[in-house]
Write a protein that holds these residues in place. Structure first.
Motif, PDB file in Angstrom:
ATOM      1  N   CYS A  56     -49.719  -1.853 -37.209  1.00  0.00           N
ATOM      2  CA  CYS A  56     -49.628  -0.688 -36.303  1.00  0.00           C
ATOM      3  C   CYS A  56     -49.935  -0.847 -34.637  1.00  0.00           C
ATOM      4  CB  CYS A  56     -50.681   0.235 -36.865  1.00  0.00           C
ATOM      5  SG  CYS A  56     -50.926   1.855 -35.814  1.00  0.00           S
ATOM      6  N   ASN A  57     -49.063  -0.821 -34.082  1.00  0.00           N
ATOM      7  CA  ASN A  57     -49.166  -0.888 -32.474  1.00  0.00           C
ATOM      8  C   ASN A  57     -49.667   0.233 -31.995  1.00  0.00           C
ATOM      9  OD1 ASN A  57     -49.249  -2.039 -30.043  1.00  0.00           O
ATOM     10  ND2 ASN A  57     -46.903  -1.745 -29.731  1.00  0.00           N
ATOM     11  N   LEU A  58     -50.863   0.527 -31.531  1.00  0.00           N
ATOM     12  CA  LEU A  58     -51.458   1.672 -31.068  1.00  0.00           C
ATOM     13  C   LEU A  58     -51.509   1.889 -29.807  1.00  0.00           C
ATOM     14  CD1 LEU A  58     -52.898   4.368 -32.242  1.00  0.00           C
ATOM     15  CD2 LEU A  58     -54.931   3.238 -32.049  1.00  0.00           C
ATOM     16  N   ILE A  59     -51.152   2.717 -29.105  1.00  0.00           N
ATOM     17  CA  ILE A  59     -50.972   2.817 -27.340  1.00  0.00           C
ATOM     18  C   ILE A  59     -51.619   4.272 -27.224  1.00  0.00           C
ATOM     19  CG2 ILE A  59     -49.490   2.909 -25.571  1.00  0.00           C
ATOM     20  CD1 ILE A  59     -47.613   1.226 -27.024  1.00  0.00           C
ATOM     21  N   GLY A  60     -52.475   4.060 -26.072  1.00  0.00           N
ATOM     22  CA  GLY A  60     -53.328   5.341 -25.630  1.00  0.00           C
ATOM     23  C   GLY A  60     -52.400   5.931 -24.267  1.00  0.00           C
ATOM     24  N   LEU A  61     -51.995   7.227 -24.279  1.00  0.00           N
ATOM     25  CA  LEU A  61     -51.346   7.768 -23.090  1.00  0.00           C
ATOM     26  C   LEU A  61     -52.528   8.240 -22.169  1.00  0.00           C
ATOM     27  CD1 LEU A  61     -48.173   9.780 -24.242  1.00  0.00           C
ATOM     28  CD2 LEU A  61     -48.281   7.865 -22.726  1.00  0.00           C
ATOM     29  N   PRO A  62     -52.499   7.754 -21.001  1.00  0.00           N
ATOM     30  CA  PRO A  62     -53.430   8.322 -19.848  1.00  0.00           C
ATOM     31  C   PRO A  62     -53.133   9.776 -19.622  1.00  0.00           C
ATOM     32  CG  PRO A  62     -51.805   7.013 -18.543  1.00  0.00           C
ATOM     33  CD  PRO A  62     -51.530   6.902 -20.316  1.00  0.00           C
ATOM     34  N   ARG A  63     -54.278  10.678 -19.262  1.00  0.00           N
ATOM     35  CA  ARG A  63     -53.956  12.001 -19.042  1.00  0.00           C
ATOM     36  C   ARG A  63     -53.657  12.202 -17.607  1.00  0.00           C
ATOM     37  NH1 ARG A  63     -57.623  16.387 -22.303  1.00  0.00           N
ATOM     38  NH2 ARG A  63     -56.792  15.719 -24.337  1.00  0.00           N
ATOM     39  N   THR A  64     -53.697  11.090 -16.485  1.00  0.00           N
ATOM     40  CA  THR A  64     -53.318  11.881 -15.190  1.00  0.00           C
ATOM     41  C   THR A  64     -52.747  10.447 -14.816  1.00  0.00           C
ATOM     42  OG1 THR A  64     -55.446  10.694 -14.513  1.00  0.00           O
ATOM     43  CG2 THR A  64     -55.285  12.929 -14.597  1.00  0.00           C
ATOM     44  N   GLY A  65     -51.936  10.567 -13.537  1.00  0.00           N
ATOM     45  CA  GLY A  65     -51.242   9.613 -12.641  1.00  0.00           C
ATOM     46  C   GLY A  65     -49.948  10.112 -12.134  1.00  0.00           C
ATOM     47  N   VAL A  66     -49.197   9.168 -11.575  1.00  0.00           N
ATOM     48  CA  VAL A  66     -48.194   9.456 -10.521  1.00  0.00           C
ATOM     49  C   VAL A  66     -46.994   9.512 -11.641  1.00  0.00           C
ATOM     50  CG1 VAL A  66     -46.452   8.733  -8.890  1.00  0.00           C
ATOM     51  CG2 VAL A  66     -49.119   8.333  -8.755  1.00  0.00           C
ATOM     52  N   GLN A  67     -45.919  10.479 -11.667  1.00  0.00           N
ATOM     53  CA  GLN A  67     -45.148  10.494 -12.828  1.00  0.00           C
ATOM     54  C   GLN A  67     -44.084   9.380 -12.722  1.00  0.00           C
ATOM     55  OE1 GLN A  67     -42.745  14.107 -12.961  1.00  0.00           O
ATOM     56  NE2 GLN A  67     -41.648  13.375 -14.591  1.00  0.00           N
ATOM     57  N   SER A 314     -42.712   3.460 -45.600  1.00  0.00           N
ATOM     58  CA  SER A 314     -41.580   2.842 -44.805  1.00  0.00           C
ATOM     59  C   SER A 314     -41.198   1.582 -45.425  1.00  0.00           C
ATOM     60  CB  SER A 314     -42.025   2.837 -43.229  1.00  0.00           C
ATOM     61  OG  SER A 314     -41.153   2.310 -42.518  1.00  0.00           O
ATOM     62  N   LYS A 315     -39.816   1.120 -44.845  1.00  0.00           N
ATOM     63  CA  LYS A 315     -39.429  -0.056 -45.416  1.00  0.00           C
ATOM     64  C   LYS A 315     -39.612  -1.058 -44.273  1.00  0.00           C
ATOM     65  CE  LYS A 315     -35.697   1.617 -48.336  1.00  0.00           C
ATOM     66  NZ  LYS A 315     -34.449   1.497 -48.754  1.00  0.00           N
ATOM     67  N   GLY A 316     -39.978  -0.687 -43.129  1.00  0.00           N
ATOM     68  CA  GLY A 316     -40.161  -1.455 -41.980  1.00  0.00           C
ATOM     69  C   GLY A 316     -41.603  -1.906 -41.892  1.00  0.00           C
ATOM     70  N   GLU A 317     -41.634  -3.019 -41.285  1.00  0.00           N
ATOM     71  CA  GLU A 317     -42.967  -3.698 -41.233  1.00  0.00           C
ATOM     72  C   GLU A 317     -43.903  -3.389 -40.231  1.00  0.00           C
ATOM     73  OE1 GLU A 317     -42.143  -7.885 -41.125  1.00  0.00           O
ATOM     74  OE2 GLU A 317     -41.160  -7.922 -43.267  1.00  0.00           O
ATOM     75  N   ASP A 318     -43.498  -2.620 -39.270  1.00  0.00           N
ATOM     76  CA  ASP A 318     -44.600  -2.154 -38.141  1.00  0.00           C
ATOM     77  C   ASP A 318     -43.948  -0.941 -37.700  1.00  0.00           C
ATOM     78  OD1 ASP A 318     -42.063  -2.628 -36.455  1.00  0.00           O
ATOM     79  OD2 ASP A 318     -42.722  -4.598 -36.022  1.00  0.00           O
ATOM     80  N   VAL A 319     -44.854  -0.345 -36.659  1.00  0.00           N
ATOM     81  CA  VAL A 319     -44.739   0.952 -36.304  1.00  0.00           C
ATOM     82  C   VAL A 319     -45.440   1.064 -34.723  1.00  0.00           C
ATOM     83  CG1 VAL A 319     -46.536   2.138 -37.209  1.00  0.00           C
ATOM     84  CG2 VAL A 319     -44.609   3.465 -36.242  1.00  0.00           C
ATOM     85  N   THR A 320     -44.861   1.477 -33.938  1.00  0.00           N
ATOM     86  CA  THR A 320     -45.711   1.968 -32.664  1.00  0.00           C
ATOM     87  C   THR A 320     -46.075   3.417 -32.585  1.00  0.00           C
ATOM     88  OG1 THR A 320     -44.345   0.073 -31.294  1.00  0.00           O
ATOM     89  CG2 THR A 320     -45.438   2.011 -30.080  1.00  0.00           C
ATOM     90  N   VAL A 321     -47.554   3.438 -32.504  1.00  0.00           N
ATOM     91  CA  VAL A 321     -48.001   4.767 -32.491  1.00  0.00           C
ATOM     92  C   VAL A 321     -48.509   5.052 -31.061  1.00  0.00           C
ATOM     93  CG1 VAL A 321     -49.644   6.279 -33.389  1.00  0.00           C
ATOM     94  CG2 VAL A 321     -48.496   4.507 -34.849  1.00  0.00           C
ATOM     95  N   ILE A 322     -48.121   6.229 -30.638  1.00  0.00           N
ATOM     96  CA  ILE A 322     -48.413   6.688 -29.072  1.00  0.00           C
ATOM     97  C   ILE A 322     -49.238   7.907 -29.186  1.00  0.00           C
ATOM     98  CG2 ILE A 322     -47.600   7.065 -26.834  1.00  0.00           C
ATOM     99  CD1 ILE A 322     -44.884   5.749 -27.338  1.00  0.00           C
ATOM    100  N   VAL A 323     -50.628   7.616 -28.646  1.00  0.00           N
ATOM    101  CA  VAL A 323     -51.298   9.017 -28.966  1.00  0.00           C
ATOM    102  C   VAL A 323     -52.224   9.248 -27.525  1.00  0.00           C
ATOM    103  CG1 VAL A 323     -51.939   8.494 -31.445  1.00  0.00           C
ATOM    104  CG2 VAL A 323     -53.587   7.494 -29.488  1.00  0.00           C
TER     105      VAL A 323
END
Length: 435
Positions: A56-67, A314-323
Motif C-alpha cells: 500500500c503506497n500511502l500518499i497524503g494530500l496537502p490542504r493548501t498550495g498553488v494549484q 484484488s489480484k494486483g500486488e499493490d495499490v496507491t492510496v491518496i488521502v
C-alpha cells in the motif's frame, strides 16, 4: 464543551480484530496536534506499507498550495511508476454513484441488483467494484450533455456504452492515445493537442459529476487531483473512490450528538464569530475541529476497511492510496501495526451496520429536524438539496416518501422554521460586527 465520543465503543464501528485498537488509542491531544499540523505542512507525505504480501503506497494530500504546483507535483508523483497502477482516492463517491445508478436504471435493460434501489441511492450497500470510475459512465453523460432530448437512437447508443459494445468519445480517444504512446513512446504534436483538449473536458466532467453541486468548486486540492488523475488513465489505471459519504457524515452527526450538544456547539460558534477568533466564512473549520475525535476516527476506520478489503480481494500486488493529509498519519500508523495481516472483517454485516447505525439515545423527529437544521445553518453547503438526495429527511423514524402530502409539508415547514431561526441568529452576529 465535551462532545467528544469514542467511536470505538459504538457497535456500528466495531471490528473483529485487535489491530483497530491502534486507532482507539489516539486521544484528543494527538488529534488536535495532527489537525493543526495539517494546516501548516506542505508537500506530499508518503509511505510504502505492507499488508499481507501486498503493498500500500500511502500518499497524503496537502490542504493548501498553488494549484499549478500541486497539479505538476501530484501528476509527477502518480506517474513516476511507469507500470499500470491502481488508485484508491479519498473522494466522496455519492454524486458519482447517483449518476451511475440513474444511468443504469434509465438506459440499461438488465440492471445489476445492487443498483436497483435508488430511493436511498447513497446509503444502499456499496461494493468495491461499484466505486471504480468507469469511462462508459462519462461517455454516456457526455452524450446526454450534447443531446439533452434523448431519442431512441441515442438511448440505444448509451445502452451499448454501458454494455461494453461501443466506445464513446472518452474511451475511443483514450484508446488512440494509449496505442500511440505504446507504439512511439510519446504523442505527436497533434495528438498532444487532442489529449490536452480531452483532459480539460474530462476534468470539467469529473468536477461536475464527482463533486457536490453546492460545494466549493474552487477547492484547489480536489480539482488538482482530478486533473492529475486524467494522466493516470493513459496507463490504464483503475481508480476507485473510497471517501466516506458526506451524506452519511451529516446523518451520523445528528445521531452521535444530542440536541443539547449541537445547540451548545452552535452557541460556541456564534461566540467565536463575535470574538473574531475565526473567519465568518469558515464555520466548517470550527465544526470539524470540535467534532474531530469521533468524526476523524470514523473516517479513518472507513478508509482502513476499504483499503484492506480492496487489497484482500484484488489480484494486483499493490495499490496507491491518496488521502487527505489529515488522515495520513493515523492510517500510516494503523497499517504499520497490522504486521502484514489483513483486518478480519464481518463480511456480511459491516456495511449495513456502518451505514445504518442504531441510535444510542433515540430522539423525537422534531429534535432530529432541529439538529440537522442547525448543522445546515453552520456548514457551507446544503447537503439535503443535492441532486443525489431523493429523500431530504433520511434521518426521520418514518420514511418521508411514504408520508401524505400534508405530512410532508408539515415536516418541510418545521425544518425551514428551525433553519431560519438559526441562520438568522448567525446573520445577526455577523451584522453586529459591522456596526
Amino acid at each position: 464543551m465535551n462532545i467528544y465520543k469514542s467511536i470505538g465503543r459504538l457497535s456500528a464501528f466495531r471490528f473483529s480484530t485487535s489491530v483497530i485498537e491502534i486507532l482507539n488509542k489516539f486521544d484528543e491531544e494527538y488529534y488536535v496536534k495532527n489537525y493543526l499540523n495539517t494546516f501548516t505542512s506542505t508537500g506530499f507525505p508518503q509511505a510504502n506499507l505492507k499488508i499481507g504480501n501486498k503493498t500500500c503506497n500511502l500518499i497524503g494530500l496537502p490542504r493548501t498550495g498553488v494549484q499549478e504546483t500541486i497539479v505538476d507535483d501530484l501528476t509527477s508523483l502518480l506517474l513516476k511508476d511507469q507500470k499500470k497502477n491502481n488508485f484508491l482516492i479519498q473522494i466522496d463517491p455519492s454524486p458519482y454513484l447517483y449518476a451511475k445508478r440513474q444511468l443504469y436504471k434509465l438506459y440499461h435493460s438488465k440492471v445489476d441488483p445492487i443498483i436497483t434501489d435508488v430511493r436511498n441511492s447513497s446509503n444502499v450497500r456499496i461494493y468495491t467494484n461499484e466505486l471504480r470510475l468507469d469511462l462508459a459512465i462519462f461517455d454516456s453523460i457526455h452524450l446526454i450533455q450534447q443531446h439533452p432530448q434523448i431519442n431512441a437512437e441515442n438511448k440505444q447508443i448509451i445502452f451499448e456504452y454501458l454494455n461494453g459494445q461501443k466506445l464513446g468519445y472518452y474511451q475511443s480517444t483514450l484508446k488512440r492515445l494509449k496505442e500511440a504512446i505504446q507504439k512511439d513512446g510519446k504523442l505527436s504534436d497533434q495528438l498532444s493537442q487532442e489529449s490536452d483538449e480531452m483532459a480539460q473536458k474530462f476534468a470539467d466532467l469529473l468536477s461536475s459529476t464527482i463533486l457536490y453541486r453546492d460545494q466549493n468548486q474552487t477547492d484547489i486540492v480536489q480539482l488538482s487531483l482530478l486533473q492529475a488523475l486524467y494522466m493516470t488513465t493513459l496507463k490504464g489505471s483503475s481508480i476507485h473512490l473510497i471517501g466516506m459519504s458526506q451524506i452519511y457524515q451529516r446523518i451520523a452527526s445528528g445521531i452521535f450528538l444530542s440536541l443539547s450538544d449541537v445547540q451548545e456547539m452552535f452557541n460556541n460558534i456564534c461566540q467565536e464569530i463575535q470574538s473574531k477568533s475565526i473567519s465568518e466564512n469558515n464555520l466548517n473549520y470550527l465544526f470539524d475541529f470540535q467534532t474531530m475525535l469521533w468524526k476523524q476516527k470514523g473516517i479513518e476506520y472507513y478508509l482502513l476497511f476499504n483499503i484492506n478489503r480492496y487489497l484482500k480481494n484484488s489480484k494486483g500486488e499493490d495499490v496507491t492510496v491518496i488521502v487527505d493529509a489529515l488522515h495520513y498519519d493515523p492510517l500510516r500508523i494503523a497499517i504499520s501495526n497490522q504486521q502484514n495481516n489483513f483486518i478480519e472483517e464481518i463480511e456480511n454485516s459491516y456495511f449495513a451496520e456502518f451505514q445504518y447505525p442504531k441510535l444510542e439515545k433515540p430522539e423525537q423527529d422534531d429534535q432530529m429536524l432541529e439538529k440537522h437544521a442547525i448543522l445546515s445553518s453552520v456548514l457551507s453547503f446544503q447537503i439535503w438539496k443535492e441532486p443525489c438526495i431523493n429523500n431530504p429527511f433520511p434521518y426521520l423514524s418514518k420514511d418521508f416518501k411514504t408520508m401524505s402530502v400534508d405530512e410532508q409539508k408539515e415536516i418541510q415547514d418545521k425544518y425551514h422554521q428551525f433553519y431560519e431561526k438559526y441562520t438568522t441568529r448567525i446573520q445577526d452576529v455577523k451584522n453586529s460586527l459591522k456596526q
